[in-house]
Scaffold this motif. Structure first.
Motif, PDB file in Angstrom:
ATOM      1  N   ASP A 102      42.521  40.973  49.140  1.00  0.00           N
ATOM      2  CA  ASP A 102      43.877  40.668  48.671  1.00  0.00           C
ATOM      3  C   ASP A 102      43.904  39.405  47.814  1.00  0.00           C
ATOM      4  O   ASP A 102      44.594  39.351  46.786  1.00  0.00           O
ATOM      5  CB  ASP A 102      44.823  40.500  49.861  1.00  0.00           C
ATOM      6  CG  ASP A 102      45.097  41.818  50.566  1.00  0.00           C
ATOM      7  OD1 ASP A 102      45.017  42.879  49.910  1.00  0.00           O
ATOM      8  OD2 ASP A 102      45.400  41.786  51.775  1.00  0.00           O
ATOM      9  N   GLU A 103      43.149  38.400  48.215  1.00  0.00           N
ATOM     10  CA  GLU A 103      43.069  37.174  47.420  1.00  0.00           C
ATOM     11  C   GLU A 103      42.419  37.454  46.073  1.00  0.00           C
ATOM     12  O   GLU A 103      42.844  36.911  45.047  1.00  0.00           O
ATOM     13  CB  GLU A 103      42.273  36.102  48.166  1.00  0.00           C
ATOM     14  CG  GLU A 103      42.952  35.551  49.389  1.00  0.00           C
ATOM     15  CD  GLU A 103      42.069  34.610  50.180  1.00  0.00           C
ATOM     16  OE1 GLU A 103      42.624  33.754  50.881  1.00  0.00           O
ATOM     17  OE2 GLU A 103      40.820  34.733  50.096  1.00  0.00           O
ATOM     18  N   LEU A 104      41.419  38.315  46.077  1.00  0.00           N
ATOM     19  CA  LEU A 104      40.752  38.670  44.821  1.00  0.00           C
ATOM     20  C   LEU A 104      41.705  39.404  43.883  1.00  0.00           C
ATOM     21  O   LEU A 104      41.713  39.158  42.676  1.00  0.00           O
ATOM     22  CB  LEU A 104      39.518  39.522  45.094  1.00  0.00           C
ATOM     23  CG  LEU A 104      38.329  38.801  45.720  1.00  0.00           C
ATOM     24  CD1 LEU A 104      37.252  39.800  46.106  1.00  0.00           C
ATOM     25  CD2 LEU A 104      37.772  37.754  44.787  1.00  0.00           C
ATOM     26  N   ARG A 105      42.508  40.301  44.435  1.00  0.00           N
ATOM     27  CA  ARG A 105      43.469  41.034  43.597  1.00  0.00           C
ATOM     28  C   ARG A 105      44.511  40.089  43.010  1.00  0.00           C
ATOM     29  O   ARG A 105      44.921  40.244  41.856  1.00  0.00           O
ATOM     30  CB  ARG A 105      44.133  42.142  44.405  1.00  0.00           C
ATOM     31  CG  ARG A 105      43.225  43.319  44.643  1.00  0.00           C
ATOM     32  CD  ARG A 105      43.946  44.489  45.305  1.00  0.00           C
ATOM     33  NE  ARG A 105      42.974  45.345  45.948  1.00  0.00           N
ATOM     34  CZ  ARG A 105      42.662  45.303  47.243  1.00  0.00           C
ATOM     35  NH1 ARG A 105      43.268  44.464  48.052  1.00  0.00           N
ATOM     36  NH2 ARG A 105      41.747  46.109  47.732  1.00  0.00           N
ATOM     37  N   ASP A 163      35.334  36.261  34.106  1.00  0.00           N
ATOM     38  CA  ASP A 163      35.854  36.101  35.462  1.00  0.00           C
ATOM     39  C   ASP A 163      36.510  37.393  35.947  1.00  0.00           C
ATOM     40  O   ASP A 163      36.361  37.790  37.098  1.00  0.00           O
ATOM     41  CB  ASP A 163      36.843  34.943  35.543  1.00  0.00           C
ATOM     42  CG  ASP A 163      36.167  33.584  35.500  1.00  0.00           C
ATOM     43  OD1 ASP A 163      34.940  33.516  35.735  1.00  0.00           O
ATOM     44  OD2 ASP A 163      36.866  32.587  35.241  1.00  0.00           O
ATOM     45  N   VAL A 164      37.234  38.066  35.060  1.00  0.00           N
ATOM     46  CA  VAL A 164      37.856  39.345  35.418  1.00  0.00           C
ATOM     47  C   VAL A 164      36.770  40.354  35.785  1.00  0.00           C
ATOM     48  O   VAL A 164      36.863  41.046  36.806  1.00  0.00           O
ATOM     49  CB  VAL A 164      38.731  39.874  34.251  1.00  0.00           C
ATOM     50  CG1 VAL A 164      39.101  41.332  34.461  1.00  0.00           C
ATOM     51  CG2 VAL A 164      39.974  39.022  34.113  1.00  0.00           C
ATOM     52  N   ALA A 165      35.737  40.437  34.979  1.00  0.00           N
ATOM     53  CA  ALA A 165      34.636  41.373  35.253  1.00  0.00           C
ATOM     54  C   ALA A 165      33.943  41.032  36.565  1.00  0.00           C
ATOM     55  O   ALA A 165      33.604  41.917  37.353  1.00  0.00           O
ATOM     56  CB  ALA A 165      33.639  41.356  34.102  1.00  0.00           C
ATOM     57  N   ARG A 166      33.757  39.743  36.813  1.00  0.00           N
ATOM     58  CA  ARG A 166      33.094  39.296  38.044  1.00  0.00           C
ATOM     59  C   ARG A 166      33.925  39.686  39.276  1.00  0.00           C
ATOM     60  O   ARG A 166      33.397  40.193  40.264  1.00  0.00           O
ATOM     61  CB  ARG A 166      32.904  37.780  37.969  1.00  0.00           C
ATOM     62  CG  ARG A 166      31.974  37.219  38.969  1.00  0.00           C
ATOM     63  CD  ARG A 166      31.696  35.745  38.686  1.00  0.00           C
ATOM     64  NE  ARG A 166      30.865  35.591  37.497  1.00  0.00           N
ATOM     65  CZ  ARG A 166      31.196  34.869  36.432  1.00  0.00           C
ATOM     66  NH1 ARG A 166      32.326  34.217  36.378  1.00  0.00           N
ATOM     67  NH2 ARG A 166      30.362  34.785  35.414  1.00  0.00           N
ATOM     68  N   ILE A 167      35.231  39.498  39.198  1.00  0.00           N
ATOM     69  CA  ILE A 167      36.103  39.849  40.324  1.00  0.00           C
ATOM     70  C   ILE A 167      36.108  41.352  40.545  1.00  0.00           C
ATOM     71  O   ILE A 167      36.033  41.826  41.691  1.00  0.00           O
ATOM     72  CB  ILE A 167      37.529  39.323  40.087  1.00  0.00           C
ATOM     73  CG1 ILE A 167      37.529  37.801  40.216  1.00  0.00           C
ATOM     74  CG2 ILE A 167      38.508  39.938  41.070  1.00  0.00           C
ATOM     75  CD1 ILE A 167      38.841  37.149  39.871  1.00  0.00           C
ATOM     76  N   MET A 168      36.174  42.123  39.476  1.00  0.00           N
ATOM     77  CA  MET A 168      36.181  43.580  39.623  1.00  0.00           C
ATOM     78  C   MET A 168      34.872  44.071  40.226  1.00  0.00           C
ATOM     79  O   MET A 168      34.866  44.993  41.053  1.00  0.00           O
ATOM     80  CB  MET A 168      36.467  44.243  38.283  1.00  0.00           C
ATOM     81  CG  MET A 168      37.880  43.975  37.813  1.00  0.00           C
ATOM     82  SD  MET A 168      38.319  44.829  36.307  1.00  0.00           S
ATOM     83  CE  MET A 168      38.416  46.480  36.901  1.00  0.00           C
ATOM     84  N   THR A 169      33.761  43.459  39.845  1.00  0.00           N
ATOM     85  CA  THR A 169      32.467  43.829  40.405  1.00  0.00           C
ATOM     86  C   THR A 169      32.441  43.560  41.900  1.00  0.00           C
ATOM     87  O   THR A 169      31.992  44.401  42.692  1.00  0.00           O
ATOM     88  CB  THR A 169      31.336  43.050  39.707  1.00  0.00           C
ATOM     89  OG1 THR A 169      31.360  43.380  38.319  1.00  0.00           O
ATOM     90  CG2 THR A 169      29.990  43.384  40.303  1.00  0.00           C
ATOM     91  N   ILE A 170      32.922  42.412  42.314  1.00  0.00           N
ATOM     92  CA  ILE A 170      32.902  42.054  43.734  1.00  0.00           C
ATOM     93  C   ILE A 170      33.849  42.948  44.526  1.00  0.00           C
ATOM     94  O   ILE A 170      33.538  43.364  45.651  1.00  0.00           O
ATOM     95  CB  ILE A 170      33.223  40.561  43.914  1.00  0.00           C
ATOM     96  CG1 ILE A 170      32.073  39.739  43.336  1.00  0.00           C
ATOM     97  CG2 ILE A 170      33.465  40.215  45.365  1.00  0.00           C
ATOM     98  CD1 ILE A 170      32.325  38.273  43.246  1.00  0.00           C
ATOM     99  N   LEU A 171      35.012  43.282  43.943  1.00  0.00           N
ATOM    100  CA  LEU A 171      35.925  44.213  44.617  1.00  0.00           C
ATOM    101  C   LEU A 171      35.266  45.573  44.817  1.00  0.00           C
ATOM    102  O   LEU A 171      35.401  46.193  45.878  1.00  0.00           O
ATOM    103  CB  LEU A 171      37.221  44.367  43.821  1.00  0.00           C
ATOM    104  CG  LEU A 171      38.261  43.273  43.992  1.00  0.00           C
ATOM    105  CD1 LEU A 171      39.387  43.453  42.994  1.00  0.00           C
ATOM    106  CD2 LEU A 171      38.804  43.267  45.412  1.00  0.00           C
ATOM    107  N   ASN A 172      34.539  46.047  43.804  1.00  0.00           N
ATOM    108  CA  ASN A 172      33.840  47.321  43.924  1.00  0.00           C
ATOM    109  C   ASN A 172      32.733  47.258  44.959  1.00  0.00           C
ATOM    110  O   ASN A 172      32.515  48.212  45.709  1.00  0.00           O
ATOM    111  CB  ASN A 172      33.278  47.761  42.574  1.00  0.00           C
ATOM    112  CG  ASN A 172      34.353  48.266  41.642  1.00  0.00           C
ATOM    113  OD1 ASN A 172      35.385  48.766  42.085  1.00  0.00           O
ATOM    114  ND2 ASN A 172      34.126  48.118  40.355  1.00  0.00           N
TER     115      ASN A 172
END
Length: 70
Positions: free
Chosen positions: A12-15, A49-58
């Motif tokens: 949730d924090e990542l989103r 940073d957006v790509a990094r967050i999306m990778t970690i969410l996946n």
């Protein structure tokens, strides 16, 4: 923002962070188009940073799915 810090956050924090970064990217595109950019390298930082967050969410979603199957 590095990946180690992001992995400690909840999904949730990542989103929430992702939404903020996407808004910032939108504003930076407008600044670039109107010639008001002060820090041109910020666009690249935000995109990464957006790509990094999306990778970690996946990664977190895949880990949750694999534990649910087992």
């Amino acid at each position: 923002m590095n990946a180690h810090e992001l992995r400690d956050k909840t999904p949730d924090e990542l989103r929430d962070t992702l939404v903020q970064l996407k808004k910032e990217a939108f504003n930076l595109r407008f600044q670039s188009a109107t010639g008001q950019m002060e820090n041109t390298s910020r666009i690249r930082q935000v995109r990464r940073d957006v790509a990094r967050i999306m990778t970690i969410l996946n990664e977190k979603a895949a880990a949750a799915a694999s534990t649910a199957e087992a």
